[in-house]
Write an enzyme that holds these catalytic residues in place. Structure first.
Site, short mmCIF file in Angstrom:
data_model
loop_
_atom_site.label_atom_id
_atom_site.label_comp_id
_atom_site.label_asym_id
_atom_site.label_seq_id
_atom_site.Cartn_x
_atom_site.Cartn_y
_atom_site.Cartn_z
CG ASP A 9 -149.33 43.73 -40.78
OD1 ASP A 9 -148.67 43.78 -41.83
OD2 ASP A 9 -149.69 44.74 -40.13
CG ASP A 11 -144.65 48.60 -40.90
OD1 ASP A 11 -143.84 48.93 -40.03
OD2 ASP A 11 -144.33 48.38 -42.08
CG ASP A 171 -152.26 47.44 -39.47
OD1 ASP A 171 -151.77 46.60 -40.26
OD2 ASP A 171 -151.94 48.65 -39.47
O1 LIG Z 1 -144.74 48.96 -44.52
C1 LIG Z 1 -145.81 48.82 -45.14
O2 LIG Z 1 -146.21 49.58 -46.03
C2 LIG Z 1 -146.73 47.69 -44.76
O3 LIG Z 1 -146.19 46.86 -43.77
P1 LIG Z 1 -147.13 45.75 -43.08
O4 LIG Z 1 -147.55 44.81 -44.16
O5 LIG Z 1 -146.21 45.14 -42.05
O6 LIG Z 1 -148.26 46.50 -42.45
MG LIG Z 2 -149.84 46.62 -41.16
#
Ligand SMILES: O=C(O)COP(=O)(O)O
Ligand SMILES: [Mg+2]
EC number: 3.1.3.18
Length: 229
Positions: A9, A11, A171
């Site tokens: 993932d 963020d 996360d």
């Molecule tokens: O930007 C978001 O809302 C989620 O991003 P992610 O899936 O990389 O955690």
């Molecule tokens: Mg994330």
């Protein structure tokens, strides 16, 4: 047999993007009179991409938002975020060493994020990390996104991996649920932006630092998933 595929993932897992997400969100909502959001708020806003983040910010403040305004605000967010990239965003501690270690052990790496492609790909590029990844897929790459298993399956296909030799690291609930829906092992990181303790989502394993993400852990999880399935 294809090499093991480790899917990250973005963020809150690979990259600590929170300060820039908050800055761009606040830049976007200030002109329409919404009070600024904080890092604490972000845990309830992030996860389904910028469009949903903006929508949730309005819900949090109990202010209605119509579709036309949502489009304008989304475009303003994207413009501000892209313009300021990479801003304060940094890989979490130990990230780069971990990517190098897994690659040296013969593993293929990919990113599966709900961030839109137009934000995720240039961010990874400006941080100088693109060469580590065989594929980067975003929340708008396929008709569905995490927690839908098809987002993971599409990432595996683009990275040249196989469904029975892939592990998801994330996360949030979207990552752990996507992995469960896809029938692959998951590793939760406890330093990201989840609004609930990551262990409460029952990932296959939890790490608190990338030093703990070793090729042995990945292989152990792949073996264990075959034993129980
Ligand atoms: O930007 C978001 O809302 C989620 O991003 P992610 O899936 O990389 O955690
Ligand atoms: Mg994330």
């Amino acid at each position: 047999m294809s090499s093991p595929l480790v899917i990250f993932d973005l963020d809150g897992t690979l990259i600590d993007t929170a300060p820039d997400l908050i800055d761009s969100l606040n830049h976007t909502i200030a002109p329409v009179g919404l009070a600024p959001m904080t890092l604490d708020d972000l845990h309830h806003l992030v996860g389904q991409g910028a469009r949903v983040m903006i929508k949730r910010a309005f819900e949090l403040r109990n202010v209605p938002l119509d579709e036309a305004d949502a489009d304008t605000l989304f475009n303003n967010f994207v413009e501000h975020y892209r313009h300021n990239m990479p801003g304060k965003s940094q890989p979490f501690r130990g990230t780069v060493e971990c990517l190098e270690r897994l690659a040296a052990a013969g593993m293929t790496l990919a990113i599966c994020t709900n961030k839109s492609e137009a934000l995720a790909i240039p961010l990874i590029e400006t941080l100088g990390l693109s060469d580590h990844f065989a594929a980067i897929t975003g929340g708008d790459t396929f008709p569905v996104r995490k927690p839908d298993a098809a987002h993971i399956f599409g990432t595996i296909e683009r990275a040249g991996g196989s469904r029975d030799r892939a592990v998801m690291i994330g996360d949030s609930i979207n990552d752990i649920l996507a992995a469960k829906n896809a029938g692959i092992p998951s590793i939760g990181v406890d330093f990201g932006y989840s609004d609930v303790p990551i262990a409460s989502l029952s990932p296959s394993s939890v790490i608190s630092h990338f030093d703990a993400l070793t090729d042995n852990l990945v292989r152990d999880l792949l073996v264990a998933s075959k034993v129980v399935s």
